[in-house]
Scaffold this motif. Structure first.
Motif, PDB file in Angstrom:
ATOM      1  N   THR A  47       0.855  -1.189   0.000  1.00 57.41           N
ATOM      2  CA  THR A  47       0.000   0.000   0.000  1.00 57.41           C
ATOM      3  C   THR A  47       0.886   1.232   0.000  1.00 57.41           C
ATOM      4  O   THR A  47       1.765   1.371   0.862  1.00 57.41           O
ATOM      5  CB  THR A  47      -0.913   0.028   1.240  1.00 57.41           C
ATOM      6  N   ARG A  48       0.654   2.102  -0.948  1.00 56.53           N
ATOM      7  CA  ARG A  48       1.422   3.342  -1.038  1.00 56.53           C
ATOM      8  C   ARG A  48       0.529   4.507  -0.648  1.00 56.53           C
ATOM      9  O   ARG A  48      -0.487   4.738  -1.299  1.00 56.53           O
ATOM     10  CB  ARG A  48       1.970   3.520  -2.462  1.00 56.53           C
ATOM     11  N   ILE A  49       0.888   5.195   0.422  1.00 59.64           N
ATOM     12  CA  ILE A  49       0.093   6.333   0.875  1.00 59.64           C
ATOM     13  C   ILE A  49       0.032   7.365  -0.245  1.00 59.64           C
ATOM     14  O   ILE A  49       1.047   7.772  -0.800  1.00 59.64           O
ATOM     15  CB  ILE A  49       0.710   6.964   2.144  1.00 59.64           C
ATOM     16  N   LEU A  93     -17.337   8.319   4.997  1.00 62.30           N
ATOM     17  CA  LEU A  93     -16.848   9.379   5.878  1.00 62.30           C
ATOM     18  C   LEU A  93     -15.377   9.671   5.590  1.00 62.30           C
ATOM     19  O   LEU A  93     -14.955  10.834   5.561  1.00 62.30           O
ATOM     20  CB  LEU A  93     -17.037   8.972   7.343  1.00 62.30           C
ATOM     21  N   ASN A  94     -14.593   8.623   5.369  1.00 65.34           N
ATOM     22  CA  ASN A  94     -13.194   8.818   4.985  1.00 65.34           C
ATOM     23  C   ASN A  94     -13.086   9.487   3.623  1.00 65.34           C
ATOM     24  O   ASN A  94     -12.212  10.333   3.400  1.00 65.34           O
ATOM     25  CB  ASN A  94     -12.463   7.469   4.953  1.00 65.34           C
ATOM     26  N   ASN A  95     -13.980   9.122   2.726  1.00 60.79           N
ATOM     27  CA  ASN A  95     -14.010   9.712   1.392  1.00 60.79           C
ATOM     28  C   ASN A  95     -14.212  11.229   1.465  1.00 60.79           C
ATOM     29  O   ASN A  95     -13.604  11.988   0.712  1.00 60.79           O
ATOM     30  CB  ASN A  95     -15.144   9.055   0.596  1.00 60.79           C
ATOM     31  N   VAL A 147     -17.976  14.876  13.445  1.00 61.72           N
ATOM     32  CA  VAL A 147     -17.691  13.554  12.883  1.00 61.72           C
ATOM     33  C   VAL A 147     -16.497  13.623  11.939  1.00 61.72           C
ATOM     34  O   VAL A 147     -15.563  12.819  12.011  1.00 61.72           O
ATOM     35  CB  VAL A 147     -18.922  12.999  12.134  1.00 61.72           C
ATOM     36  N   LEU A 148     -16.507  14.619  11.062  1.00 63.94           N
ATOM     37  CA  LEU A 148     -15.419  14.757  10.092  1.00 63.94           C
ATOM     38  C   LEU A 148     -14.103  15.085  10.772  1.00 63.94           C
ATOM     39  O   LEU A 148     -13.035  14.599  10.364  1.00 63.94           O
ATOM     40  CB  LEU A 148     -15.770  15.830   9.060  1.00 63.94           C
ATOM     41  N   ARG A 149     -14.158  15.860  11.837  1.00 62.94           N
ATOM     42  CA  ARG A 149     -12.923  16.171  12.569  1.00 62.94           C
ATOM     43  C   ARG A 149     -12.357  14.925  13.238  1.00 62.94           C
ATOM     44  O   ARG A 149     -11.138  14.724  13.277  1.00 62.94           O
ATOM     45  CB  ARG A 149     -13.192  17.269  13.607  1.00 62.94           C
ATOM     46  N   VAL A 150     -13.252  14.087  13.767  1.00 61.29           N
ATOM     47  CA  VAL A 150     -12.802  12.839  14.389  1.00 61.29           C
ATOM     48  C   VAL A 150     -12.130  11.933  13.356  1.00 61.29           C
ATOM     49  O   VAL A 150     -11.074  11.345  13.603  1.00 61.29           O
ATOM     50  CB  VAL A 150     -13.988  12.108  15.060  1.00 61.29           C
ATOM     51  N   ASN A 199      -7.253   9.492  10.992  1.00 62.48           N
ATOM     52  CA  ASN A 199      -6.412   9.245   9.826  1.00 62.48           C
ATOM     53  C   ASN A 199      -5.007   9.799  10.020  1.00 62.48           C
ATOM     54  O   ASN A 199      -4.020   9.164   9.645  1.00 62.48           O
ATOM     55  CB  ASN A 199      -7.042   9.857   8.574  1.00 62.48           C
ATOM     56  N   GLN A 200      -4.934  10.979  10.625  1.00 58.59           N
ATOM     57  CA  GLN A 200      -3.622  11.572  10.865  1.00 58.59           C
ATOM     58  C   GLN A 200      -2.825  10.723  11.844  1.00 58.59           C
ATOM     59  O   GLN A 200      -1.619  10.509  11.682  1.00 58.59           O
ATOM     60  CB  GLN A 200      -3.786  12.992  11.417  1.00 58.59           C
ATOM     61  N   LEU A 201      -3.508  10.210  12.857  1.00 56.63           N
ATOM     62  CA  LEU A 201      -2.847   9.345  13.830  1.00 56.63           C
ATOM     63  C   LEU A 201      -2.332   8.076  13.161  1.00 56.63           C
ATOM     64  O   LEU A 201      -1.211   7.626  13.419  1.00 56.63           O
ATOM     65  CB  LEU A 201      -3.824   8.978  14.949  1.00 56.63           C
ATOM     66  N   SER A 202      -3.136   7.503  12.260  1.00 53.93           N
ATOM     67  CA  SER A 202      -2.725   6.294  11.552  1.00 53.93           C
ATOM     68  C   SER A 202      -1.515   6.557  10.677  1.00 53.93           C
ATOM     69  O   SER A 202      -0.590   5.747  10.605  1.00 53.93           O
ATOM     70  CB  SER A 202      -3.881   5.773  10.689  1.00 53.93           C
ATOM     71  N   ASN A 203      -1.494   7.714  10.005  1.00 54.01           N
ATOM     72  CA  ASN A 203      -0.378   8.041   9.119  1.00 54.01           C
ATOM     73  C   ASN A 203       0.914   8.264   9.895  1.00 54.01           C
ATOM     74  O   ASN A 203       2.005   7.955   9.412  1.00 54.01           O
ATOM     75  CB  ASN A 203      -0.692   9.306   8.307  1.00 54.01           C
TER      76      ASN A 203
END
Length: 348
Positions: free
Chosen positions: A212-214, A265-267, A325-328, A333-337
């Motif tokens: 997987t390439r970010i 939501l991620n989209n 919701v979008l901020r969460v 996502n930022q934490l995962s990255n």
């Protein structure tokens, strides 16, 4: 006839294609054909396929107009003569003993499917994080065995196709083909395979490197992403209804529909999403009116109650806190990255 037909759909992957093809040609077992389906590539992918074909007579190259990876795989199936079918993707690579060791299991047991482990590699800023995923099962001889063990089977991601050998005759007899759906055709194919599946064997060794390439296409906005994911959830529910296991796996059905919402939501938080905040809210409201989404949000026994992060998002959605919701989602996502880089720092 050959023992294995390897089918690879190819579209504009010139940077990774040579490594992927070479890893298959390096197999310690030589009794296979490699079917490369160039699905209308506009880069040099088609030329690379032709060059490999000139060097190895086990390679068959099909050039066609762009129809999507599902129909490209069907084109490969139409030409395949192997006793077993294996699907590989052109941006990944494999270990040298993949065919030899899994074919041995398949032939000794006349298995309809062999499932093996894989490596998951995430590449971000030139750094690679690698994890290993292995099956927890051994043998599922009957249809009932497979269905009763499906919860455990699904832990390895039941949707993917590149960690599986499929018996060619079984696919033909059960009319297992790919759809033209742009996203999720692997899952839809496997749902057909699983309807009446028996004689499944597992190999707890990793052979496939899923890369997987970010920043790849999967991390880009698609306006129809929710509808495509919703089709997958619907087909999954139909599979369990066919088994008459919809009550036993009610929580898995709920989770499948929740995933369609979560993917959307991620989209909506992707950088290239063209919608403004008001349009994003309207989009979420429209999605929440889908009957199945309503059911999992307001059911008291959806099976999602034990997942705190899901319950937080459900609470916010039920109370129309859409921007929160979008901020969460952005924060998660930022934490995962950042996780991989933090982990490496802690190790040092």
């Amino acid at each position: 006839m050959v023992a294995v037909s390897i089918i690879m759909p190819i579209y504009n992957v010139m940077d990774t294609l040579e490594k992927s093809i070479q890893s298959l040609l390096n197999q310690t077992c030589k009794d296979f054909e490699l079917i490369l389906v160039n699905d209308g590539s506009t880069d040099s992918s088609g030329r690379i396929c032709d060059e490999f074909q000139k060097k190895d007579n086990r390679i068959l190259v099909i050039h066609q107009e762009n129809t999507g990876s599902g129909f490209a795989r069907n084109a490969g199936l139409d030409q395949a003569v192997g006793e077993y079918i294996y699907f590989s993707d052109p941006d990944d690579y494999v270990e040298a003993d993949l065919i030899k060791e899994n074919l041995k299991i398949a032939l000794e047991n006349q298995a309809n499917m062999v499932v093996f482990g894989y490596y998951e590699e995430i590449i971000s800023n030139g750094k690679i994080k690698q994890t290993k995923e292995l099956p927890d099962l051994s043998v599922l001889a009957t249809k009932e065995d497979f269905r009763k063990s499906f919860r455990v089977f699904q832990k390895l991601n039941s949707n993917i196709i590149w960690n599986k050998f499929y018996r060619h005759r079984y696919l033909l007899e059960n009319n297992c083909r790919f759809t033209g759906q742009r996203v999720g055709q692997d899952a839809l194919f496997n749902h057909l395979v699983y309807r009446d599946l028996e004689s499944v064997y597992f190999n707890p060794v990793p052979y496939y490197h899923y890369v997987t390439r970010i920043g790849s296409a999967m991390n880009r906005y698609h306006s129809d992403r929710f509808l495509l994911e919703y089709v997958i959830a619907e087909q999954f529910e139909k599979l369990l209804v066919h088994w008459q296991y919809e009550q036993i796996y009610h929580d898995l059905i709920s989770l499948a529909y929740w995933s369609t919402l979560y993917v959307e939501l991620n989209n909506l938080v992707l950088k290239d999403c063209p919608l403004n905040n008001h349009q994003k809210e309207q989009r979420m409201v429209a999605i929440l009116h889908h009957p199945k989404i309503q059911e999992i949000l307001f059911s008291l026994n959806s099976g999602l109650e034990e997942k705190p992060h899901i319950q937080l998002l459900i609470f916010l959605l039920k109370n129309a806190k859409y921007q929160l919701v979008l901020r969460v989602i952005r924060a998660k996502n930022q934490l995962s990255n950042n996780y991989y880089h933090v982990f490496e720092l802690l190790k040092r």
